[in-house]
Enzyme design. Structure first.
Site, PDB file in Angstrom:
ATOM      1  N   SER A 103      -2.390  -0.232   3.540  1.00 50.03           N
ATOM      2  CA  SER A 103      -0.919  -0.562   4.715  1.00 50.03           C
ATOM      3  C   SER A 103      -0.462  -1.125   3.455  1.00 50.03           C
ATOM      4  O   SER A 103      -0.193  -1.827   2.579  1.00 50.03           O
ATOM      5  CB  SER A 103      -2.082  -1.515   5.348  1.00 50.03           C
ATOM      6  OG  SER A 103      -2.354  -2.677   4.785  1.00 50.03           O
ATOM      7  N   ASP A 104       0.983  -1.112   3.647  1.00 52.36           N
ATOM      8  CA  ASP A 104       1.630  -2.523   3.552  1.00 52.36           C
ATOM      9  C   ASP A 104       1.331  -3.646   3.534  1.00 52.36           C
ATOM     10  O   ASP A 104       1.110  -3.657   4.870  1.00 52.36           O
ATOM     11  CB  ASP A 104       3.094  -2.241   3.878  1.00 52.36           C
ATOM     12  CG  ASP A 104       4.369  -2.618   2.757  1.00 52.36           C
ATOM     13  OD1 ASP A 104       4.036  -3.549   2.607  1.00 52.36           O
ATOM     14  OD2 ASP A 104       5.512  -2.124   3.504  1.00 52.36           O
ATOM     15  N   TRP A 105       1.816  -4.441   3.388  1.00 47.58           N
ATOM     16  CA  TRP A 105       0.666  -6.156   3.633  1.00 47.58           C
ATOM     17  C   TRP A 105       1.458  -6.341   5.012  1.00 47.58           C
ATOM     18  O   TRP A 105       2.500  -7.084   5.390  1.00 47.58           O
ATOM     19  CB  TRP A 105       1.790  -7.306   2.027  1.00 47.58           C
ATOM     20  CG  TRP A 105       0.973  -6.921   0.847  1.00 47.58           C
ATOM     21  CD1 TRP A 105       0.689  -7.970   0.300  1.00 47.58           C
ATOM     22  CD2 TRP A 105       0.333  -5.628   0.259  1.00 47.58           C
ATOM     23  NE1 TRP A 105      -0.372  -6.947  -0.998  1.00 47.58           N
ATOM     24  CE2 TRP A 105      -0.825  -6.330  -0.697  1.00 47.58           C
ATOM     25  CE3 TRP A 105       0.870  -4.772   0.206  1.00 47.58           C
ATOM     26  CZ2 TRP A 105      -1.055  -5.235  -2.297  1.00 47.58           C
ATOM     27  CZ3 TRP A 105      -0.145  -3.315  -1.267  1.00 47.58           C
ATOM     28  CH2 TRP A 105      -0.788  -4.112  -1.772  1.00 47.58           C
ATOM     29  N   GLY A 106       0.320  -6.671   5.390  1.00 43.20           N
ATOM     30  CA  GLY A 106       0.353  -7.216   6.674  1.00 43.20           C
ATOM     31  C   GLY A 106       0.582  -6.010   8.209  1.00 43.20           C
ATOM     32  O   GLY A 106       1.007  -6.535   8.412  1.00 43.20           O
ATOM     33  N   ALA A 107       0.861  -5.114   7.493  1.00 43.45           N
ATOM     34  CA  ALA A 107       1.163  -3.501   8.775  1.00 43.45           C
ATOM     35  C   ALA A 107       0.024  -3.241   9.105  1.00 43.45           C
ATOM     36  O   ALA A 107      -0.195  -2.630  10.095  1.00 43.45           O
ATOM     37  CB  ALA A 107       1.697  -2.453   7.688  1.00 43.45           C
TER      38      ALA A 107
END
Length: 737
Positions: free
Chosen positions: A274-278
């Site tokens: 994931s992108d960070w926090g996605a």
């Protein structure tokens, strides 16, 4: 194209591009070969992987599928499984510590600051894509990184997008060709590349909220090809999910994008991070293909409980209660371990890396030189004479501004950065006077500073030639997200040149018409107030740590510019298709973002709808000239072979990018006026000719039929259009299929 061989010890056998040669002399059946390698991913360790998984506790498995620090996911020490360490960025290894955002070693770990993605694409040279990736791979190893988070291959839908500087093109074919070289360069060093951001992450404003709606044809023809090529041709080991929703479901755990297309149709065997926090939904992430959840709440550091991530303790509870099958977790761990084995993290010895070597710096300079685009050169104002010019005024704050640490997650800390002013000062002959006036300030207020303007005008009046260095910057400051321009998390408010530079440049041009304009930045800018008064314009992008050296070589003719625009420069923002036909930045109430321009992105729109650009896609001038002759088109089985002669008809060596576009003369659906389907960069001495041969497979003539859910080649006549840009057409011919 010739790629360097991987190190033989990587798998214990030789792997060259997509061809597998077994260690033994016996031939493998197609089924056996497929088992050994899937889209470039080594599959020979499946038995060992399954054995490791069988020895893990549920808690150990779950620890591997989420972050355990800012840049690592968990390992299992008792089984010899290390943490997986990731790092930005797409054009240089970031200076963060392996486990948090703090910088390492007080600057002693400085990395090579390569030109940004859009600059790489402007070279139109896939060989440089490989060299670019090779630098990133070697330096990632030197800093103990297992995954480099790049390349970024999202399509440039709007010129306002704050991350366009990281991306490659508005055209899916050009983006794909440059990305494949980049990925192979990285992964031949034993480091995983992570293609991002999958998919339809084409703006920064509202990026975590908008729901992108587009036709299936636009998805297949425009927004997915670079990702597909990265996986199937490039063999990318990892892919990063985007923040935005796609058709109502978040991209990072989107059933259609990840399960159906990526892991289904394309057969991807690597891991999705994931992108960070996605990650925003545990059940969707479990069932829809997210393999690792990453993220950091900077406000909670250093007291983050990573076990409370959505793929943390909650998963343990769901499995133990019988609501989720443990096999879902096993599959994610299996994909992680495949990447670890492929990159020699599991017991095998990695070759050593190297950080910011002179060879790497030379690669940065070479990319910068080939990336610079000569947009305009009336009266041959360029190249400047080293000795014939007695005085040069360098004007503009970007002439001394270092850009490496700006832009957000792609910031790089290099050991040095040659500014445009330094490059010019070093290049000129002794006795040539070089003066400098900033002319403008990089501030949030963006007001004109009349005192600085007056000083710049006086400097311009007193000089034989002026080099104005302006354009965009990475935000307002050099911090994480200074806001404003060419930075993650923010889009540009307009295409107007910031910091009142239009007012400054108008005054400078009036004072000295012999002014060369050099534009720094990640894409188009509004030039309407001064373009007709300007004789020479160079687009330098963000040219990396040797950017000043490369720029000076182009300005003074040591290097003949050969860059070509990878994106159309519109005359005004309203001419861009996303703004003329589509939605941006999305409906304020529903947050739906409709791509109503459909497949007509970039030059496809400008050419089809007869909208005149400021500078066309593929445009780039030279200090020499090139002639095109002898076009022949022939069938070679199912392929079409196109041949022509290209000659340097000028007086200095140079390079031309021969661009091949295909036009469907008659189709059952509306197709663009023409589409880029092949290109080749050709280096020629004065008077030299070379034969260029380009081969088109059947996919070059197809369109995606959403009703049939397949690619279609309709019989009929196609026009082969050869040009120096999408608007500079030199030769045409026909082929009937």
């Amino acid at each position: 194209m010739t790629y360097k061989l991987p190190h033989l010890k990587r798998y214990g056998c030789l792997v060259l591009v997509a061809l597998v040669t077994a260690c033994s002399t016996s031939e493998k059946t197609p089924q056996q070969a497929a088992a050994l390698e899937a889209n470039g991913i080594n599959m020979t360790h499946e038995a060992q992987i399954n054995e490791l998984i069988s020895k893990m506790t549920l808690e150990e498995k779950v620890n591997m599928i989420h972050g355990v620090s800012s840049f690592t996911s968990g390992g299992v020490a008792r089984l010899g499984i290390p943490e997986l360490t990731m790092s930005d960025g797409p054009h240089g290894v970031r200076p963060e510590h392996g486990r948090d955002w703090s910088m390492d070693n007080a600057g002693n770990d400085s990395a090579t600051y390569l030109p940004t993605g859009v600059a790489l694409a402007a070279t139109w040279n896939p060989e440089l894509g490989y060299a670019f990736g090779e630098v990133l791979g070697r330096e990632s190893k030197a800093r103990g990184k297992d995954v480099i988070l790049g390349p970024g291959v999202n399509i440039m839908r709007t010129p306002l997008n704050g991350r366009n500087f990281e991306y490659l093109s508005e055209d899916p074919y050009l983006a794909a060709r440059m990305a494949v070289g980049y990925i192979k360069g990285v992964q031949d060093q034993g480091v995983a590349a992570s293609v991002k951001h999958y998919a339809a992450n084409n703006q920064e404003i509202k990026r975590a909220k908008v729901n992108v709606e587009m036709s299936e044809r636009a998805l297949r023809e425009i927004y997915l090809p670079a990702f597909k090529a990265s996986i199937i041709e490039g063999g990318a080991l990892t892919i990063m999910g985007a923040y935005n929703k796609f058709r109502g479901q978040y991209s990072t755990h989107n059933a259609y994008l990840i399960n159906d297309i990526l892991k289904g149709e394309w057969g991807f065997k690597g891991l999705v991070v994931s992108d960070w926090g996605a990650v925003l939904n545990t059940m969707e992430a479990l069932h829809h293909g997210t393999d690792i959840e990453m993220g950091t709440d900077l406000l909670q550091m250093p007291n983050i409980n990573y076990n409370k991530f959505l793929l943390g303790d909650t998963v343990i509870t769901l499995v133990k209660s019988g609501q989720v099958k443990e096999s879902l977790v096993d599959e994610k761990v299996r994909r992680i371990l495949r990447v670890m084995y492929h990159t020699n993290m599991m017991g095998a010895q990695r070759t050593p890396g190297a950080l910011s070597t002179s060879a790497h710096q030379q690669t940065a300079q070479k990319v910068a030189e080939e990336a610079i685009v000569l947009l305009k050169n009336e009266g041959n104002l360029l190249p400047l004479s080293k000795t014939g010019v007695k005085s040069i005024a360098v004007i503009g704050a970007n002439a001394t501004r270092r850009q490496a640490m700006g832009g957000g997650s792609s910031q790089v800390r290099p050991p040095y950065e040659v500014t445009p002013l330094q490059g010019i000062q070093k290049m000129v002959a002794p006795g040539v006077k070089v003066t400098y006036a900033p002319g403008f300030e990089v501030t949030r207020e963006e007001k004109a500073n009349q005192k600085l303007i007056d000083e710049a005008v006086q400097a311009a009046k007193s000089a034989d030639r002026v080099v104005f260095v302006g354009g965009w910057t990475h935000g307002y400051t050099d911090d994480w997200n200074g806001g404003g321009y060419d930075a993650e998390g923010a889009d540009k408010p307009s295409l107007t040149m910031p910091f009142a530079q239009d007012q400054l440049l108008a005054a400078v041009l009036k004072a000295n018409p012999n002014t060369v304009v050099v534009l720094i930045g990640g894409g188009p800018i509004d030039m309407s107030r001064w373009v007709n008064q300007t004789r020479s314009i160079l687009q330098a992008w963000y040219p990396g740590m040797e950017g000043g050296t490369a720029l000076a070589k182009v300005l003074f003719g040591e290097t003949n510019p050969s860059g070509k625009l990878p994106v159309t420069f519109p005359k005004r923002l309203q001419d861009s298709p996303a703004h003329a036909l589509g939605q941006y930045p999305g409906d304020k109430d529903t947050l739906n973002l409709e791509y109503r321009e459909d497949i007509f992105v970039g030059y496809r729109y400008f050419d089809t709808y007869k909208v005149e650009p400021l500078f066309s896609f593929g445009h780039g001038l030279s200090y020499t000239s090139f002639g095109y002759t002898g076009l022949t088109i022939s069938r070679q089985g199912e392929a079409v072979q196109v041949r022509l002669q290209v000659k340097n008809t000028g007086l200095v060596p140079g390079a031309e990018v021969v661009q091949l576009y295909v036009k469907d003369e008659q189709a059952s659906v509306k197709r663009p006026e023409k589409e880029l389907k092949a290109f080749q960069k050709v280096f020629l001495s004065p008077g030299e000719s070379k034969t260029v041969t380009l081969t088109l497979q059947k996919d070059a003539f197809q369109f995606y039929d959403a009703g049939k859910k397949q690619w279609v080649l309709e019989p009929g006549k196609f026009q082969i259009v050869m040009g120096s840009s999408s608007r500079d057409i030199r030769l045409t011919g026909d082929i009937t299929l």
